[in-house]
Scaffold this active site. Structure first.
Site, PDB file in Angstrom:
ATOM      1  N   LYS A  17     -11.116  42.041  19.761  1.00  0.00           N
ATOM      2  CA  LYS A  17     -11.598  41.151  18.697  1.00  0.00           C
ATOM      3  C   LYS A  17     -11.140  39.697  18.892  1.00  0.00           C
ATOM      4  O   LYS A  17     -11.861  38.767  18.554  1.00  0.00           O
ATOM      5  CB  LYS A  17     -11.165  41.678  17.329  1.00  0.00           C
ATOM      6  CG  LYS A  17     -11.928  42.932  16.910  1.00  0.00           C
ATOM      7  CD  LYS A  17     -11.578  43.368  15.500  1.00  0.00           C
ATOM      8  CE  LYS A  17     -12.294  44.658  15.149  1.00  0.00           C
ATOM      9  NZ  LYS A  17     -12.027  45.122  13.794  1.00  0.00           N
ATOM     10  N   ASP A  66     -16.213  42.565   9.076  1.00  0.00           N
ATOM     11  CA  ASP A  66     -15.185  43.407   8.441  1.00  0.00           C
ATOM     12  C   ASP A  66     -14.831  42.830   7.070  1.00  0.00           C
ATOM     13  O   ASP A  66     -14.724  43.545   6.079  1.00  0.00           O
ATOM     14  CB  ASP A  66     -13.906  43.435   9.293  1.00  0.00           C
ATOM     15  CG  ASP A  66     -14.029  44.380  10.475  1.00  0.00           C
ATOM     16  OD1 ASP A  66     -14.883  45.291  10.431  1.00  0.00           O
ATOM     17  OD2 ASP A  66     -13.277  44.210  11.453  1.00  0.00           O
TER      18      ASP A  66
HETATM   19  P1  NAP Z   1      -3.140  46.320  13.115  1.00  0.00           P
HETATM   20  O1  NAP Z   1      -3.651  44.954  13.417  1.00  0.00           O
HETATM   21  O2  NAP Z   1      -2.412  47.067  14.150  1.00  0.00           O
HETATM   22  O3  NAP Z   1      -2.174  46.190  11.828  1.00  0.00           O
HETATM   23  C1  NAP Z   1      -1.471  47.285  11.319  1.00  0.00           C
HETATM   24  C2  NAP Z   1      -0.692  46.886  10.053  1.00  0.00           C
HETATM   25  O4  NAP Z   1      -0.133  48.079   9.528  1.00  0.00           O
HETATM   26  C3  NAP Z   1       0.455  45.923  10.301  1.00  0.00           C
HETATM   27  O5  NAP Z   1       0.592  45.086   9.193  1.00  0.00           O
HETATM   28  C4  NAP Z   1       1.655  46.881  10.423  1.00  0.00           C
HETATM   29  O6  NAP Z   1       2.878  46.303  10.019  1.00  0.00           O
HETATM   30  C5  NAP Z   1       1.278  47.950   9.419  1.00  0.00           C
HETATM   31  N1  NAP Z   1       1.882  49.241   9.732  1.00  0.00           N
HETATM   32  C6  NAP Z   1       1.534  50.076  10.741  1.00  0.00           C
HETATM   33  N2  NAP Z   1       2.303  51.188  10.695  1.00  0.00           N
HETATM   34  C7  NAP Z   1       3.142  51.035   9.634  1.00  0.00           C
HETATM   35  C8  NAP Z   1       4.168  51.843   9.074  1.00  0.00           C
HETATM   36  N3  NAP Z   1       4.473  53.029   9.596  1.00  0.00           N
HETATM   37  N4  NAP Z   1       4.820  51.382   7.990  1.00  0.00           N
HETATM   38  C9  NAP Z   1       4.505  50.181   7.446  1.00  0.00           C
HETATM   39  N5  NAP Z   1       3.556  49.371   7.935  1.00  0.00           N
HETATM   40  C10 NAP Z   1       2.885  49.799   9.013  1.00  0.00           C
HETATM   41  O7  NAP Z   1      -4.319  47.265  12.629  1.00  0.00           O
HETATM   42  P2  NAP Z   1      -5.713  46.870  11.904  1.00  0.00           P
HETATM   43  O8  NAP Z   1      -6.764  46.612  12.929  1.00  0.00           O
HETATM   44  O9  NAP Z   1      -5.450  45.812  10.900  1.00  0.00           O
HETATM   45  O10 NAP Z   1      -6.110  48.241  11.215  1.00  0.00           O
HETATM   46  C11 NAP Z   1      -5.365  48.719  10.109  1.00  0.00           C
HETATM   47  C12 NAP Z   1      -6.126  49.865   9.424  1.00  0.00           C
HETATM   48  O11 NAP Z   1      -7.380  49.386   8.946  1.00  0.00           O
HETATM   49  C13 NAP Z   1      -6.451  51.036  10.345  1.00  0.00           C
HETATM   50  O12 NAP Z   1      -6.236  52.230   9.632  1.00  0.00           O
HETATM   51  C14 NAP Z   1      -7.932  50.856  10.657  1.00  0.00           C
HETATM   52  O13 NAP Z   1      -8.568  52.082  10.906  1.00  0.00           O
HETATM   53  C15 NAP Z   1      -8.417  50.261   9.354  1.00  0.00           C
HETATM   54  N6  NAP Z   1      -9.676  49.503   9.529  1.00  0.00           N
HETATM   55  C16 NAP Z   1     -10.765  49.959   8.861  1.00  0.00           C
HETATM   56  C17 NAP Z   1     -11.974  49.304   8.980  1.00  0.00           C
HETATM   57  C18 NAP Z   1     -13.170  49.829   8.201  1.00  0.00           C
HETATM   58  O14 NAP Z   1     -14.319  49.467   8.510  1.00  0.00           O
HETATM   59  N7  NAP Z   1     -12.951  50.638   7.190  1.00  0.00           N
HETATM   60  C19 NAP Z   1     -12.109  48.174   9.810  1.00  0.00           C
HETATM   61  C20 NAP Z   1     -10.953  47.708  10.470  1.00  0.00           C
HETATM   62  C21 NAP Z   1      -9.742  48.384  10.325  1.00  0.00           C
HETATM   63  P3  NAP Z   1       3.817  45.461  11.029  1.00  0.00           P
HETATM   64  O15 NAP Z   1       3.284  44.049  11.003  1.00  0.00           O
HETATM   65  O16 NAP Z   1       5.156  45.585  10.460  1.00  0.00           O
HETATM   66  O17 NAP Z   1       3.680  46.105  12.375  1.00  0.00           O
END
Ligand code: NAP
Length: 515
Positions: free
Chosen positions: A299, A337
């Site tokens: 992305k 998104d």
């Molecule tokens: P990302 O950039 O990797 O960000 C993950 C976030 O989650 C970070 O803020 C991280 O905190 C936090 N995190 C991860 N594991 C954690 C834990 N065990 N305890 C506390 N905080 C935790 O991921 P992303 O792309 O934003 O995606 C996040 C979620 O959104 C995923 O489940 C994805 O499937 C979903 N999503 C859905 C859609 C949709 O169309 N519905 C679209 C995009 C994403 P730190 O900063 O501390 O690491």
């Protein structure tokens, strides 16, 4: 030739009976040809078995007896193979495949007994890589020189850009009226198997089911016919797809493929397993590769590669949709998104209040974003744009502070969020992966704390109802699922791709049928 590639099902069963039954199934399911792989038969009696296999065949048959040294199962000498292939010709096989390395010997063996009704495919397989365009072209020339009716070259994709060289050679063969099967094996070569009719390939292979592949990367017949709609692909069919790594799990091809078909849009939507985003775009720069959905980990690269970017996508720092503008070929980046998530929340708020306000129902609301990754940024910027007062909570507090500074919001620690209740009517958006499959019993915030919110959204869509949402619902709090965000971001992409309104009901029904 372009637009009429045959779809051939390889039969790799161990017994003649099973092959006959699979042949009948292939016919019913819409295959054009079957490939009888004699080298897979556990015991093979040439005269008896070829008679059985070819006498009442329901489909045209290609007979192959592949030796170990070319990736097959046969370990004996070539004499027995040549004899069996000659017999297949006598029994009226439509095609016989012989490897380039022994093609001259085979033709010498036939010595004038070559049957006109059987087309001779001379094949070359490379299980390591895809040579340069020049080397592929000289391989075509060598195969032609030996007397092939059809040239077959199968190579291996180390990178998706390798496939472009095969396409180039296929187009050249088509111009020269040389029938050619050009396939690039492996997951990174999948597009060669689907776009075969676009580039004038004579034939492509598809299995009856997963596990019955005769070479790496073959799709199933039902995927080829029903998801990729291969029979409708023509030279000018536009190509779209989801670029990511991995992409095998993506629902995009089913969803967008069905949507294109429902409105009669002449396009195919592919999974594109890409290692280097910039080199992918550079290689597939023709206008036919018209637009892409972009997922992890590309992305940010998609933003960097865009010639023009939607302002919010620029703030978010991520592009999930890339369109090639037809007028000048420039790449325009968007982020659906954030529009998908924010519109899902707005619509639900409007629905639950029963009021249709002129502005956004998010205006002046406290909007808590849990997480500061890609989705967190999208939600935070989206909410800010709608006039919400944004609060960011994140495991790594520094990242919460950073994002809060960027959007003019307030950072808060996860511990403080448990007792955060400055006012009624707050919104919570979880954008962390806590609660995602397989950790479905986890939740990012206690049930007790959820009482403070009027609406809880979770970006996770697997499962659709996470523990967080279930507990919010139990408290009577309005919920919005990540699936609603997913469907809306896909509808946004469809509209950017086609310029047409998204077929919402069909897209929702398609997604539901996949669950
Ligand atoms: P990302 O950039 O990797 O960000 C993950 C976030 O989650 C970070 O803020 C991280 O905190 C936090 N995190 C991860 N594991 C954690 C834990 N065990 N305890 C506390 N905080 C935790 O991921 P992303 O792309 O934003 O995606 C996040 C979620 O959104 C995923 O489940 C994805 O499937 C979903 N999503 C859905 C859609 C949709 O169309 N519905 C679209 C995009 C994403 P730190 O900063 O501390 O690491």
């Amino acid at each position: 030739m372009a637009g009429v590639s045959l779809v051939c099902v390889p039969l790799v069963a161990k017994s003649v009976e099973q092959m006959l039954s699979e042949m009948a199934t292939a016919k019913v399911r819409g295959a054009d040809v079957v490939e009888i792989r004699l080298d897979h038969l556990a015991s093979f009696e040439p005269r008896r078995d070829l008679d059985l296999l070819l006498r009442n065949r329901p489909l045209p048959a290609l007979v192959t007896y592949r030796p170990k040294w070319e990736g097959g199962e046969y370990e004996g000498d070539d004499g027995r193979r040549f004899e069996a292939l000659f017999l297949a010709m006598e029994f009226g096989a439509d095609y016989v495949d012989i490897e380039l390395k022994v093609a001259q010997e085979f033709l010498d063996y036939l010595s004038g007994k070559r049957q006109d009704r059987t087309k001779l495919i001379v094949s070359s397989h490379n299980y390591q890589s895809t040579p340069s365009t020049e080397d592929l072209s000289s391989l075509v020339a060598r195969i032609q020189a030996v007397g092939a009716d059809i040239v077959k070259i199968a190579t291996t994709a180390v990178d998706i850009v390798d496939v472009a060289r095969m396409f180039e050679v296929m187009v050249h063969c088509q111009e020269q009226q040389v029938p050619m099967i050009g396939l690039v094996m492996g997951e990174r070569g999948l597009i060669s198997r689907i776009l075969c009719p676009k580039f004038g390939g004579y034939l492509t292979f598809a299995t009856l089911s997963v596990g019955k592949e005769s070479a790496p990367g073959q799709p199933t017949l039902s995927d080829l016919l029903d998801i990729y709609n291969i029979k409708q692909i023509r030279a000018d069919t536009k190509v779209y797809g989801i670029v990511g790594k991995p992409v095998g799990h993506s629902k995009g091809p089913i969803l967008h493929g069905a949507a294109f078909r429902s409105v009669g849009y002449d396009a195919v939507y592919l999974p594109l397993l890409v290692d280097d985003f910039a080199s992918f775009l550079h290689t597939y720069s023709s206008p036919d590769f018209a637009g892409f959905s972009v997922t992890m980990p590309h992305k940010e690269a998609a933003l960097a590669c865009s010639d023009e970017v939607d302002p919010i996508a620029k703030y978010i720092g991520a592009v999930n949709t890339l369109i090639k503008r037809p007028s000048d070929g420039k790449l325009i980046g968007y982020n659906t998104d954030y529009t998908g998530a924010i519109s899902a929340i707005e619509t639900t708020l409007q629905g639950s209040s029963g009021k249709v306000s002129a502005g956004s129902p998010l205006a002046d609301k406290v909007f808590v974003v849990l997480g500061a990754g890609g989705a967190g940024k999208a939600l935070a910027y989206g909410a800010k744009e709608k006039g919400a007062r944004v609060v960011i909570a994140n495991r790594t507090y520094e990242r919460a502070k950073e994002l809060a500074n960027l959007v003019g919001g307030q950072p808060i620690s996860l511990a403080d969020l448990e007792n955060f209740h400055p006012e009624e009517g707050m919104i919570l958006a979880n954008t962390t992966s806590i609660g995602m499959h397989p950790n479905i019993h986890d939740t990012p915030l206690s049930k007790q704390a959820l009482k403070s919110y009027a609406l809880v959204f979770d970006a996770i869509y697997n499962p659709v109802v996470t523990r967080l949402l279930r507990e919010a619902e139990e408290l009577g709090v309005t919920i919005v699922t990540g699936m609603e965000m997913f469907i809306r971001q896909a509808m946004g992409q469809f509209e950017l791709f086609t310029g047409l309104p998204a077929p919402e009901k069909l897209m929702r029904d398609t997604l539901l049928s996949m669950q």
